[in-house]
Design a protein around this motif. Sequence first.
Motif, PDB file in Angstrom:
ATOM      1  N   GLY A  87       0.808  -1.215   0.000  1.00 26.97           N
ATOM      2  CA  GLY A  87       0.000   0.000   0.000  1.00 26.97           C
ATOM      3  C   GLY A  87       0.839   1.263   0.000  1.00 26.97           C
ATOM      4  N   TRP A  88       0.228   2.339   0.427  1.00 32.81           N
ATOM      5  CA  TRP A  88       0.856   3.649   0.451  1.00 32.81           C
ATOM      6  C   TRP A  88       0.703   4.267   1.832  1.00 32.81           C
ATOM      7  CZ3 TRP A  88       3.167   6.048  -3.837  1.00 32.81           C
ATOM      8  CH2 TRP A  88       2.996   5.382  -5.063  1.00 32.81           C
ATOM      9  N   GLN A  89       1.627   5.156   2.185  1.00 26.29           N
ATOM     10  CA  GLN A  89       1.542   5.940   3.403  1.00 26.29           C
ATOM     11  C   GLN A  89       1.740   7.398   3.048  1.00 26.29           C
ATOM     12  OE1 GLN A  89       4.306   4.691   6.450  1.00 26.29           O
ATOM     13  NE2 GLN A  89       2.812   3.266   7.274  1.00 26.29           N
ATOM     14  N   MET A  90       1.203   8.277   3.894  1.00 24.36           N
ATOM     15  CA  MET A  90       1.439   9.708   3.748  1.00 24.36           C
ATOM     16  C   MET A  90       2.256  10.160   4.938  1.00 24.36           C
ATOM     17  SD  MET A  90      -1.231  12.895   3.730  1.00 24.36           S
ATOM     18  CE  MET A  90      -0.617  14.572   3.693  1.00 24.36           C
ATOM     19  N   ALA A  91       3.271  10.958   4.681  1.00 27.29           N
ATOM     20  CA  ALA A  91       4.087  11.555   5.741  1.00 27.29           C
ATOM     21  C   ALA A  91       3.974  13.067   5.641  1.00 27.29           C
ATOM     22  CB  ALA A  91       5.546  11.123   5.598  1.00 27.29           C
ATOM     23  N   ALA A  92       3.662  13.714   6.764  1.00 32.32           N
ATOM     24  CA  ALA A  92       3.629  15.180   6.822  1.00 32.32           C
ATOM     25  C   ALA A  92       5.058  15.656   7.015  1.00 32.32           C
ATOM     26  CB  ALA A  92       2.745  15.637   7.979  1.00 32.32           C
ATOM     27  N   LEU A  93       5.567  16.429   6.083  1.00 32.32           N
ATOM     28  CA  LEU A  93       6.945  16.904   6.170  1.00 32.32           C
ATOM     29  C   LEU A  93       7.018  18.313   6.753  1.00 32.32           C
ATOM     30  CD1 LEU A  93       8.186  15.541   2.732  1.00 32.32           C
ATOM     31  CD2 LEU A  93       8.502  14.523   4.991  1.00 32.32           C
ATOM     32  N   GLY A  94       6.240  19.227   6.210  1.00 27.92           N
ATOM     33  CA  GLY A  94       6.175  20.578   6.752  1.00 27.92           C
ATOM     34  C   GLY A  94       7.513  21.281   6.851  1.00 27.92           C
ATOM     35  N   ALA A  95       8.371  21.071   5.865  1.00 24.79           N
ATOM     36  CA  ALA A  95       9.715  21.660   5.896  1.00 24.79           C
ATOM     37  C   ALA A  95       9.718  22.995   5.163  1.00 24.79           C
ATOM     38  CB  ALA A  95      10.713  20.711   5.256  1.00 24.79           C
ATOM     39  N   PRO A  96      10.039  24.090   5.862  1.00 25.25           N
ATOM     40  CA  PRO A  96      10.122  25.382   5.185  1.00 25.25           C
ATOM     41  C   PRO A  96      11.284  25.387   4.194  1.00 25.25           C
ATOM     42  CG  PRO A  96      10.724  25.596   7.513  1.00 25.25           C
ATOM     43  CD  PRO A  96      10.329  24.176   7.285  1.00 25.25           C
ATOM     44  N   ALA A  97      11.102  26.122   3.117  1.00 23.86           N
ATOM     45  CA  ALA A  97      12.128  26.189   2.076  1.00 23.86           C
ATOM     46  C   ALA A  97      12.031  27.559   1.392  1.00 23.86           C
ATOM     47  CB  ALA A  97      11.917  25.063   1.058  1.00 23.86           C
ATOM     48  N   HIS A  98      12.936  27.795   0.471  1.00 24.89           N
ATOM     49  CA  HIS A  98      12.937  29.055  -0.270  1.00 24.89           C
ATOM     50  C   HIS A  98      12.940  28.754  -1.753  1.00 24.89           C
ATOM     51  CE1 HIS A  98      13.465  31.605   3.238  1.00 24.89           C
ATOM     52  NE2 HIS A  98      14.257  30.646   3.701  1.00 24.89           N
ATOM     53  N   GLY A  99      12.046  29.409  -2.474  1.00 23.20           N
ATOM     54  CA  GLY A  99      11.994  29.239  -3.918  1.00 23.20           C
ATOM     55  C   GLY A  99      10.637  29.612  -4.452  1.00 23.20           C
ATOM     56  N   ARG A 100      10.619  30.058  -5.701  1.00 22.23           N
ATOM     57  CA  ARG A 100       9.376  30.434  -6.361  1.00 22.23           C
ATOM     58  C   ARG A 100       8.779  29.282  -7.165  1.00 22.23           C
ATOM     59  NH1 ARG A 100      10.283  34.048 -10.290  1.00 22.23           N
ATOM     60  NH2 ARG A 100       8.058  34.459 -10.415  1.00 22.23           N
ATOM     61  N   THR A 101       9.571  28.250  -7.463  1.00 23.40           N
ATOM     62  CA  THR A 101       9.100  27.118  -8.251  1.00 23.40           C
ATOM     63  C   THR A 101       9.598  25.825  -7.628  1.00 23.40           C
ATOM     64  OG1 THR A 101      11.045  27.006  -9.682  1.00 23.40           O
ATOM     65  CG2 THR A 101       9.255  28.516 -10.364  1.00 23.40           C
ATOM     66  N   PHE A 102       9.017  24.709  -8.052  1.00 20.03           N
ATOM     67  CA  PHE A 102       9.469  23.420  -7.529  1.00 20.03           C
ATOM     68  C   PHE A 102      10.932  23.169  -7.883  1.00 20.03           C
ATOM     69  CE2 PHE A 102       8.467  22.170 -11.819  1.00 20.03           C
ATOM     70  CZ  PHE A 102       9.420  21.213 -12.095  1.00 20.03           C
ATOM     71  N   GLN A 103      11.393  23.685  -9.035  1.00 21.21           N
ATOM     72  CA  GLN A 103      12.793  23.491  -9.429  1.00 21.21           C
ATOM     73  C   GLN A 103      13.739  24.068  -8.377  1.00 21.21           C
ATOM     74  OE1 GLN A 103      10.459  24.855 -11.561  1.00 21.21           O
ATOM     75  NE2 GLN A 103      10.878  24.274 -13.684  1.00 21.21           N
ATOM     76  N   ASP A 104      13.376  25.214  -7.813  1.00 23.48           N
ATOM     77  CA  ASP A 104      14.200  25.842  -6.782  1.00 23.48           C
ATOM     78  C   ASP A 104      14.310  24.972  -5.535  1.00 23.48           C
ATOM     79  OD1 ASP A 104      14.323  28.075  -8.473  1.00 23.48           O
ATOM     80  OD2 ASP A 104      12.708  29.125  -7.423  1.00 23.48           O
ATOM     81  N   LEU A 105      13.340  24.082  -5.329  1.00 19.53           N
ATOM     82  CA  LEU A 105      13.260  23.279  -4.096  1.00 19.53           C
ATOM     83  C   LEU A 105      13.945  21.927  -4.200  1.00 19.53           C
ATOM     84  CD1 LEU A 105       9.508  23.908  -3.225  1.00 19.53           C
ATOM     85  CD2 LEU A 105      11.497  25.265  -2.600  1.00 19.53           C
ATOM     86  N   MET A 106      14.369  21.543  -5.393  1.00 15.15           N
ATOM     87  CA  MET A 106      14.884  20.177  -5.586  1.00 15.15           C
ATOM     88  C   MET A 106      16.018  19.800  -4.613  1.00 15.15           C
ATOM     89  SD  MET A 106      12.805  18.768  -7.596  1.00 15.15           S
ATOM     90  CE  MET A 106      13.575  17.257  -8.157  1.00 15.15           C
ATOM     91  N   PRO A 107      16.997  20.659  -4.359  1.00 11.91           N
ATOM     92  CA  PRO A 107      18.037  20.263  -3.399  1.00 11.91           C
ATOM     93  C   PRO A 107      17.477  20.005  -1.994  1.00 11.91           C
ATOM     94  CG  PRO A 107      18.772  22.157  -4.692  1.00 11.91           C
ATOM     95  CD  PRO A 107      17.319  21.949  -4.990  1.00 11.91           C
ATOM     96  N   GLU A 108      16.476  20.783  -1.593  1.00  8.60           N
ATOM     97  CA  GLU A 108      15.895  20.595  -0.268  1.00  8.60           C
ATOM     98  C   GLU A 108      14.967  19.388  -0.215  1.00  8.60           C
ATOM     99  OE1 GLU A 108      15.045  24.504   1.825  1.00  8.60           O
ATOM    100  OE2 GLU A 108      15.442  25.206  -0.223  1.00  8.60           O
ATOM    101  N   ILE A 109      14.293  19.074  -1.331  1.00  8.19           N
ATOM    102  CA  ILE A 109      13.453  17.884  -1.375  1.00  8.19           C
ATOM    103  C   ILE A 109      14.290  16.635  -1.169  1.00  8.19           C
ATOM    104  CG2 ILE A 109      12.046  16.438  -2.915  1.00  8.19           C
ATOM    105  CD1 ILE A 109      10.989  19.028  -4.187  1.00  8.19           C
ATOM    106  N   ALA A 110      15.491  16.617  -1.735  1.00  6.32           N
ATOM    107  CA  ALA A 110      16.362  15.435  -1.654  1.00  6.32           C
ATOM    108  C   ALA A 110      16.588  14.974  -0.211  1.00  6.32           C
ATOM    109  CB  ALA A 110      17.701  15.734  -2.327  1.00  6.32           C
ATOM    110  N   ALA A 111      16.581  15.890   0.727  1.00  2.00           N
ATOM    111  CA  ALA A 111      16.794  15.532   2.139  1.00  2.00           C
ATOM    112  C   ALA A 111      15.621  14.743   2.711  1.00  2.00           C
ATOM    113  CB  ALA A 111      17.024  16.798   2.957  1.00  2.00           C
ATOM    114  N   HIS A 112      14.484  14.697   2.026  1.00  2.00           N
ATOM    115  CA  HIS A 112      13.284  14.038   2.567  1.00  2.00           C
ATOM    116  C   HIS A 112      12.937  12.743   1.830  1.00  2.00           C
ATOM    117  CE1 HIS A 112      12.482  17.483   5.109  1.00  2.00           C
ATOM    118  NE2 HIS A 112      12.820  18.230   4.080  1.00  2.00           N
ATOM    119  N   LEU A 113      13.855  12.280   0.999  1.00  2.00           N
ATOM    120  CA  LEU A 113      13.566  11.051   0.239  1.00  2.00           C
ATOM    121  C   LEU A 113      14.039   9.829   0.998  1.00  2.00           C
ATOM    122  CD1 LEU A 113      14.571  12.317  -3.301  1.00  2.00           C
ATOM    123  CD2 LEU A 113      12.298  12.176  -2.296  1.00  2.00           C
TER     124      LEU A 113
END
Length: 193
Positions: A167-193
């Motif tokens: 099945g699937w699970q949902m995790a609430a991350l709620g991590a603040p970040a800086h960026g106007r687009t998802f592309q700007d967030l990619m380095p910070e997303i990597a920490a949550h994979l």
Amino acid sequence: MSVNLSKGQQVSLSKSDGGALNVVRMGLGWQAAPRKGFLARLTAREIDLDASAVLFAGTQPVDVVFFQHLISDDGSVRHTGDNVVGGSGQGGDDESILVDLQRVPVHIDQIVFTVNSFTGQTFQEVQNAFCRLVDEANGQELARYTLTGGGSHTAQIMAKVHRSGPGWQMAALGAPAHGRTFQDLMPEIAAHL
């Protein structure tokens, strides 16, 4: 029954009768915080928050769904359209992303949902912002993560759904970040994979 998630909390995405969910909707809602003072109200502008879903195979981004690419290449994830002003807040969703969990290709093991302020305002200027997961078959809210505390950031890595056994699970991350687009967030997303 909905689960109010705290940062870092996880919830299983299986139905209460033990069945599997088919289609879930990640809804995003927000309102512009009221501004104080005459000049502040005159210079107030709308806040354009954007919801995005980045599909990963392991740590590799495979596809993304956002306001300029509304449907994933495989058709399993669909953005319902861009809302450039918000306004729902505690009510309905301002932007939604539908995920057909049964159609997500087997090599995709996690989908990360982000929110960013395309117009560049910080979350101090946003109120009543939330991310929620809804069973699209019956409209039942499964989980809700409420943004609290404002902050000087312009984005939030909200949540992720990931495979867990069959099945699937949902995790609430709620991590603040800086960026106007998802592309700007990619380095910070990597920490949550």
